[in-house]
Write an enzyme that holds these catalytic residues in place. Structure first.
Site, short mmCIF file in Angstrom:
data_model
loop_
_atom_site.label_atom_id
_atom_site.label_comp_id
_atom_site.label_asym_id
_atom_site.label_seq_id
_atom_site.Cartn_x
_atom_site.Cartn_y
_atom_site.Cartn_z
N ARG A 175 0.83 -1.22 0.00
CA ARG A 175 0.00 0.00 0.00
C ARG A 175 0.86 1.27 0.00
NH1 ARG A 175 -3.78 -1.38 4.64
NH2 ARG A 175 -4.79 -3.24 3.90
N ARG B 125 -3.50 6.47 0.87
CA ARG B 125 -4.13 7.67 1.45
C ARG B 125 -3.24 8.39 2.45
NH1 ARG B 125 -9.49 4.94 3.60
NH2 ARG B 125 -7.95 3.29 3.92
N ARG C 4 -7.41 11.37 -5.99
CA ARG C 4 -8.57 10.49 -5.88
C ARG C 4 -9.83 11.23 -5.43
NH1 ARG C 4 -9.64 5.82 -3.47
NH2 ARG C 4 -11.60 6.77 -3.89
N ASP D 48 -6.74 -3.17 -7.27
CA ASP D 48 -7.39 -3.78 -6.10
C ASP D 48 -7.58 -5.26 -6.37
OD1 ASP D 48 -10.00 -4.47 -4.35
OD2 ASP D 48 -8.93 -2.76 -3.49
N TYR E 150 -14.29 -12.88 0.41
CA TYR E 150 -14.96 -11.59 0.14
C TYR E 150 -16.29 -11.81 -0.60
CZ TYR E 150 -11.36 -8.18 1.48
OH TYR E 150 -10.49 -7.37 2.17
#
Length: 367
Positions: free
Chosen positions: A37, A41, A50, A86, A164
């Site tokens: 990552r 962010r 974004r 992703d 998921y």
């Protein structure tokens, strides 16, 4: 700049191949380092890029993926880039709808509930048609990197994606997904096989597009015990490595190093060492010496600083990195965190981590 889409041919010459050399077990002057990552962010420029975009719309824009992949490399002397994408683009390619819900994370509008729901999935996936936007992002980014560092492609592993698809999002217990393994073992294997086939084609496509290494994320391995892992995760992890390699050979594509990262799966490290991957990634819950003892000398290790260590003062980060390098040794080793960076981390502390790896490993190698 991520402007022109050029053809996959004629990529710029690679200037820093330290990461690839370490992955293949060759000698390196310093220990290479990258962060899971690393495009994320915690960077204000990431949040700006974004800001107005839907998450999966960003994933489908090669230009934005390229920009986000390059942002951390403009700040830090990282030894590898990982394409911004992703793991849930694979369930999307199978026909499932996933939306990013603010404050909640990725959410499936219609998770798999019963075995019959498997019939709703695409049984044959044309990865170029469904995931071509990732391939375009890889090609564009590989050119835009100008040979600075290698580019890593990735996918989620079958069990993690299955969990998921059944849970419909994150879960602390994975009880719905695990109940399938106990109640519907045959259907679970059918789903896992379908995922493994799509993932294989997807990873091969990433190499064709320009990826120079591949990482498979079995992020939910920790929810399985040794038996379930042995039955429902490991066989597919092995198959993917084998199938990707034989397809790369068939298609005369480069045999790129592959990394398996099965989070919280120490119980399976010996098996993972023989699963066909050049590199085994580790989370922060195992001592470097123990991991090395279980995995042996023929596989490169990657990891495993606790991401929360980056909240420590910079001097402390340096000490922890030195300790980690002494535990793993500087060779056949790629420094990383034991999981991804968190959104509230200070970019300067990320920089301190990267610089400490380079400085301490050079120092240890000299002496």
């Amino acid at each position: 700049s991520c402007s022109l889409l050029r053809s996959p041919k004629g990529f710029p010459k690679l200037k820093n191949d330290t990461f690839l050399r370490a992955a293949r077990g060759e000698e390196t002057e310093h220990t290479p380092v990258w962060c899971m990552r690393q495009a994320g962010r915690y960077l204000p420029e990431f949040r700006e890029t974004r800001a107005s975009q839907d998450f999966f719309a960003t994933c489908r824009s090669p230009k934005l993926c390229c920009e986000l992949t390059l942002q951390p490399l403009r700040r830090f002397p990282l030894d590898a880039a990982i394409i911004f994408s992703d793991i849930l683009v694979v369930p999307q390619a199978l026909g499932m709808e996933v939306v990013m819900v603010p404050g909640k994370g990725p959410t499936f509008t219609e998770p798999l509930k019963e075995v019959e729901d498997l019939l709703k999935l695409r049984q044959k996936v044309d990865v170029t048609a469904e995931l071509g936007y990732v391939f375009q992002a890889i090609t564009l980014t590989r050119h835009s990197l100008e040979g600075k560092v290698p580019l890593i492609g990735f996918s989620g592993a079958p069990w993690t994606l299955m969990s998921y698809m059944i849970e419909g999002g994150g879960s602390t217990t994975m009880a719905k997904a695990k109940s399938w393994l106990y109640r519907h073992p045959e259907a679970s294997h059918r789903l896992l096989r379908l995922l493994a086939d799509v993932i294989t084609d997807y990873l091969v496509g990433q190499v064709a597009a320009g990826a120079q290494a591949l990482q498979l994320f079995e992020s939910h391995a920790g929810h399985l015990g040794p038996e379930l892992f042995q039955d429902f995760a490991l066989p597919y992890i092995r198959d993917i490595a084998q199938a990707v390699k034989s397809k790369l050979k068939e298609e005369a594509l480069p045999l790129v190093p592959m990394i398996i990262f099965a989070k919280d799966a120490h119980y399976a490290l010996r098996d993972l060492a023989h699963a066909g991957y050049e590199v085994v990634g580790l989370d922060w819950t195992i001592r470097p010496q123990e991991a090395r003892a279980q995995i042996g000398k023929d596989v490169t290790l990657q990891g495993n600083l606790d991401p929360c260590a980056l909240y420590a003062p910079k001097e402390k980060i340096g000490e922890l990195v030195k300790q980690m390098l002494e535990g793993f040794g500087t060779q056949r080793y790629i420094a990383n965190l034991g999981h991804g960076l968190y959104p509230d981390m200070n970019p300067e502390h990320v920089g301190a981590f990267v610089e400490a790896v380079h400085a301490h490993s050079r120092h240890i190698n000299k002496h």
